[in-house]
Design a protein around this motif. Structure first.
Motif, PDB file in Angstrom:
ATOM      1  N   LYS A  86      -2.415 -13.179   3.170  1.00 46.83           N
ATOM      2  CA  LYS A  86      -2.718 -12.172   2.567  1.00 46.83           C
ATOM      3  C   LYS A  86      -1.731 -10.759   2.998  1.00 46.83           C
ATOM      4  O   LYS A  86      -2.291  -9.710   3.701  1.00 46.83           O
ATOM      5  CB  LYS A  86      -3.647 -11.730   1.795  1.00 46.83           C
ATOM      6  CG  LYS A  86      -3.712 -11.237  -0.183  1.00 46.83           C
ATOM      7  CD  LYS A  86      -5.192 -11.018  -0.713  1.00 46.83           C
ATOM      8  CE  LYS A  86      -5.205 -11.961  -1.338  1.00 46.83           C
ATOM      9  NZ  LYS A  86      -6.752 -11.755  -1.705  1.00 46.83           N
ATOM     10  N   PRO A  87      -0.914 -10.736   1.979  1.00 53.36           N
ATOM     11  CA  PRO A  87       0.092  -8.926   1.930  1.00 53.36           C
ATOM     12  C   PRO A  87      -1.335  -7.331   2.291  1.00 53.36           C
ATOM     13  O   PRO A  87      -2.367  -7.381   1.644  1.00 53.36           O
ATOM     14  CB  PRO A  87       0.515  -8.822   0.763  1.00 53.36           C
ATOM     15  CG  PRO A  87       0.472 -10.292   0.838  1.00 53.36           C
ATOM     16  CD  PRO A  87       0.123 -11.208   1.045  1.00 53.36           C
ATOM     17  N   HIS A  88      -1.333  -6.849   3.288  1.00 55.10           N
ATOM     18  CA  HIS A  88      -2.224  -5.979   3.405  1.00 55.10           C
ATOM     19  C   HIS A  88      -1.833  -5.006   4.272  1.00 55.10           C
ATOM     20  O   HIS A  88      -0.642  -4.544   5.146  1.00 55.10           O
ATOM     21  CB  HIS A  88      -3.596  -6.324   3.561  1.00 55.10           C
ATOM     22  CG  HIS A  88      -3.093  -6.975   5.302  1.00 55.10           C
ATOM     23  ND1 HIS A  88      -2.250  -8.233   5.780  1.00 55.10           N
ATOM     24  CD2 HIS A  88      -3.426  -6.193   6.167  1.00 55.10           C
ATOM     25  CE1 HIS A  88      -3.247  -7.993   6.562  1.00 55.10           C
ATOM     26  NE2 HIS A  88      -2.655  -7.416   7.500  1.00 55.10           N
ATOM     27  N   GLN A  89      -2.213  -3.299   3.855  1.00 50.98           N
ATOM     28  CA  GLN A  89      -2.071  -2.720   4.205  1.00 50.98           C
ATOM     29  C   GLN A  89      -2.816  -2.036   4.943  1.00 50.98           C
ATOM     30  O   GLN A  89      -3.920  -1.614   3.929  1.00 50.98           O
ATOM     31  CB  GLN A  89      -1.519  -1.700   3.303  1.00 50.98           C
ATOM     32  CG  GLN A  89       0.177  -1.870   2.921  1.00 50.98           C
ATOM     33  CD  GLN A  89       0.576  -0.662   2.162  1.00 50.98           C
ATOM     34  OE1 GLN A  89      -0.703  -0.762   0.935  1.00 50.98           O
ATOM     35  NE2 GLN A  89       1.617  -0.242   2.239  1.00 50.98           N
ATOM     36  N   VAL A  90      -3.053  -1.552   6.138  1.00 49.49           N
ATOM     37  CA  VAL A  90      -4.311  -0.728   6.734  1.00 49.49           C
ATOM     38  C   VAL A  90      -4.206   0.414   6.905  1.00 49.49           C
ATOM     39  O   VAL A  90      -3.212   0.428   7.906  1.00 49.49           O
ATOM     40  CB  VAL A  90      -4.959  -2.511   8.026  1.00 49.49           C
ATOM     41  CG1 VAL A  90      -6.663  -1.257   8.492  1.00 49.49           C
ATOM     42  CG2 VAL A  90      -5.414  -3.240   7.559  1.00 49.49           C
ATOM     43  N   LEU A 104     -11.339   4.905   7.296  1.00 50.38           N
ATOM     44  CA  LEU A 104     -10.165   4.118   7.265  1.00 50.38           C
ATOM     45  C   LEU A 104     -10.520   2.903   5.878  1.00 50.38           C
ATOM     46  O   LEU A 104     -10.761   2.998   5.170  1.00 50.38           O
ATOM     47  CB  LEU A 104     -11.381   2.916   8.201  1.00 50.38           C
ATOM     48  CG  LEU A 104     -10.472   1.320   8.562  1.00 50.38           C
ATOM     49  CD1 LEU A 104      -8.988   1.517   8.944  1.00 50.38           C
ATOM     50  CD2 LEU A 104     -11.986   0.679   8.862  1.00 50.38           C
ATOM     51  N   TYR A 105      -8.556   3.023   5.654  1.00 52.58           N
ATOM     52  CA  TYR A 105      -8.282   2.449   3.904  1.00 52.58           C
ATOM     53  C   TYR A 105      -7.704   0.871   4.174  1.00 52.58           C
ATOM     54  O   TYR A 105      -7.087   0.936   5.350  1.00 52.58           O
ATOM     55  CB  TYR A 105      -7.665   3.132   3.010  1.00 52.58           C
ATOM     56  CG  TYR A 105      -7.377   4.395   3.017  1.00 52.58           C
ATOM     57  CD1 TYR A 105      -7.756   4.613   1.635  1.00 52.58           C
ATOM     58  CD2 TYR A 105      -8.002   5.055   3.530  1.00 52.58           C
ATOM     59  CE1 TYR A 105      -8.650   5.884   0.972  1.00 52.58           C
ATOM     60  CE2 TYR A 105      -8.574   6.893   3.075  1.00 52.58           C
ATOM     61  CZ  TYR A 105      -8.585   6.436   1.947  1.00 52.58           C
ATOM     62  OH  TYR A 105      -9.196   7.524   1.882  1.00 52.58           O
ATOM     63  N   VAL A 106      -7.632   0.185   3.380  1.00 50.77           N
ATOM     64  CA  VAL A 106      -7.440  -0.674   3.211  1.00 50.77           C
ATOM     65  C   VAL A 106      -7.574  -1.482   1.807  1.00 50.77           C
ATOM     66  O   VAL A 106      -8.032  -1.322   1.122  1.00 50.77           O
ATOM     67  CB  VAL A 106      -8.226  -2.610   3.206  1.00 50.77           C
ATOM     68  CG1 VAL A 106      -7.834  -4.034   3.504  1.00 50.77           C
ATOM     69  CG2 VAL A 106      -9.078  -2.386   4.933  1.00 50.77           C
ATOM     70  N   HIS A 107      -5.485  -1.733   1.878  1.00 55.15           N
ATOM     71  CA  HIS A 107      -5.629  -2.348   0.018  1.00 55.15           C
ATOM     72  C   HIS A 107      -4.487  -3.188   0.461  1.00 55.15           C
ATOM     73  O   HIS A 107      -3.553  -3.798   1.165  1.00 55.15           O
ATOM     74  CB  HIS A 107      -4.490  -0.942  -0.030  1.00 55.15           C
ATOM     75  CG  HIS A 107      -3.787  -0.529  -1.493  1.00 55.15           C
ATOM     76  ND1 HIS A 107      -4.996  -0.225  -2.557  1.00 55.15           N
ATOM     77  CD2 HIS A 107      -2.530  -0.699  -1.662  1.00 55.15           C
ATOM     78  CE1 HIS A 107      -3.904  -0.579  -3.724  1.00 55.15           C
ATOM     79  NE2 HIS A 107      -2.055  -0.646  -3.140  1.00 55.15           N
ATOM     80  N   ARG A 166       2.114  -6.565   8.078  1.00 55.61           N
ATOM     81  CA  ARG A 166       2.899  -7.131   7.295  1.00 55.61           C
ATOM     82  C   ARG A 166       2.641  -5.918   6.339  1.00 55.61           C
ATOM     83  O   ARG A 166       1.950  -5.625   5.858  1.00 55.61           O
ATOM     84  CB  ARG A 166       2.033  -8.390   7.190  1.00 55.61           C
ATOM     85  CG  ARG A 166       1.849  -9.449   6.018  1.00 55.61           C
ATOM     86  CD  ARG A 166       1.700 -10.490   5.617  1.00 55.61           C
ATOM     87  NE  ARG A 166       1.778 -11.366   6.850  1.00 55.61           N
ATOM     88  CZ  ARG A 166       0.336 -11.368   7.725  1.00 55.61           C
ATOM     89  NH1 ARG A 166      -0.704 -10.699   7.759  1.00 55.61           N
ATOM     90  NH2 ARG A 166       0.342 -12.239   8.792  1.00 55.61           N
ATOM     91  N   HIS A 167       4.634  -6.524   5.916  1.00 56.25           N
ATOM     92  CA  HIS A 167       4.457  -5.995   4.707  1.00 56.25           C
ATOM     93  C   HIS A 167       4.312  -3.952   5.088  1.00 56.25           C
ATOM     94  O   HIS A 167       4.800  -3.475   4.151  1.00 56.25           O
ATOM     95  CB  HIS A 167       3.518  -5.777   3.007  1.00 56.25           C
ATOM     96  CG  HIS A 167       3.811  -7.263   3.051  1.00 56.25           C
ATOM     97  ND1 HIS A 167       4.899  -7.959   2.638  1.00 56.25           N
ATOM     98  CD2 HIS A 167       2.688  -7.977   3.425  1.00 56.25           C
ATOM     99  CE1 HIS A 167       4.623  -9.331   1.862  1.00 56.25           C
ATOM    100  NE2 HIS A 167       3.560  -9.165   2.423  1.00 56.25           N
ATOM    101  N   ALA A 168       4.197  -3.586   6.096  1.00 60.04           N
ATOM    102  CA  ALA A 168       4.166  -1.985   6.412  1.00 60.04           C
ATOM    103  C   ALA A 168       5.247  -1.518   6.331  1.00 60.04           C
ATOM    104  O   ALA A 168       5.675  -0.068   5.865  1.00 60.04           O
ATOM    105  CB  ALA A 168       3.632  -1.721   7.473  1.00 60.04           C
ATOM    106  N   ALA A 169       6.972  -2.344   6.409  1.00 63.54           N
ATOM    107  CA  ALA A 169       7.943  -2.158   6.373  1.00 63.54           C
ATOM    108  C   ALA A 169       9.005  -1.477   5.277  1.00 63.54           C
ATOM    109  O   ALA A 169       9.150  -0.548   4.839  1.00 63.54           O
ATOM    110  CB  ALA A 169       8.714  -3.252   6.542  1.00 63.54           C
TER     111      ALA A 169
END
Length: 171
Positions: A86-90, A104-107, A166-169
């Motif tokens: 799954k796409p995610h941002q940490v 600390l965040y997870v989105h 992943r998807h941090a770009a």
């Protein structure tokens, strides 16, 4: 009075049992933190604080001591989510003047907010501020500064060189 009790009384800088228990709890939280975004699970800026008592306001050293377990948890969660498709941002937010707000965040994509998170107005540093030296590596992370109302916060993002980011770009 026992020899240990006499030593503690004579050396007030030595941690007491309550202090040791506090730090055991903080590190236990960092070592066991788990985030599951599999299946229908999602995170709408889910976050975890490690300085609930705002002890970091006592001194810069105390603040830095809380950043170590926070960064340990950051690496742990990145590793866990690396296994998920799954796409995610940490990311981590650090507030130099409000240590109790460090988190600390997870989105992930979710029904309540836009994904990916936007980090507009952030300027990335090429050097670490004193608070983060020895705690954050610029080889592994990008550190952005956001200024607001005469104050600032640091946002720490993984470098864009692996599947864990992943998807941090899109940041």
């Amino acid at each position: 009075m026992s020899r240990v009790a006499k030593h503690r009384k004579a050396c007030p800088g030595v941690r007491n049992d309550a202090e040791l228990e506090y730090w055991r709890g903080v590190w236990q939280s960092a070592r066991t933190l788990s985030v599951d975004i599999a299946g229908d699970n999602w995170c709408n800026y889910w976050h975890e604080h490690f300085d609930w008592e705002s002890r970091g306001t006592r001194s810069r050293l105390e603040h830095r001591k809380h950043l170590r377990p926070l960064m340990h948890a950051f690496a742990r969660v990145q590793s866990q989510l690396h296994q998920q498709s799954k796409p995610h941002q940490v990311f981590v937010s650090i507030y130099p003047n409000d240590p109790g707000s460090d988190a600390l965040y997870v989105h992930t994509p979710n029904p309540h907010s836009d994904y990916p998170a936007e980090f507009g107005g952030m300027q990335f540093v090429t050097w670490l501020p004193p608070l983060l030296i020895g705690v954050v590596s610029l080889d592994r992370y990008r550190v952005g500064v956001t200024r607001y109302e005469g104050d600032h916060r640091f946002t720490i993002l993984p470098r864009q060189d692996g599947a864990a980011v992943r998807h941090a770009a899109t940041l």
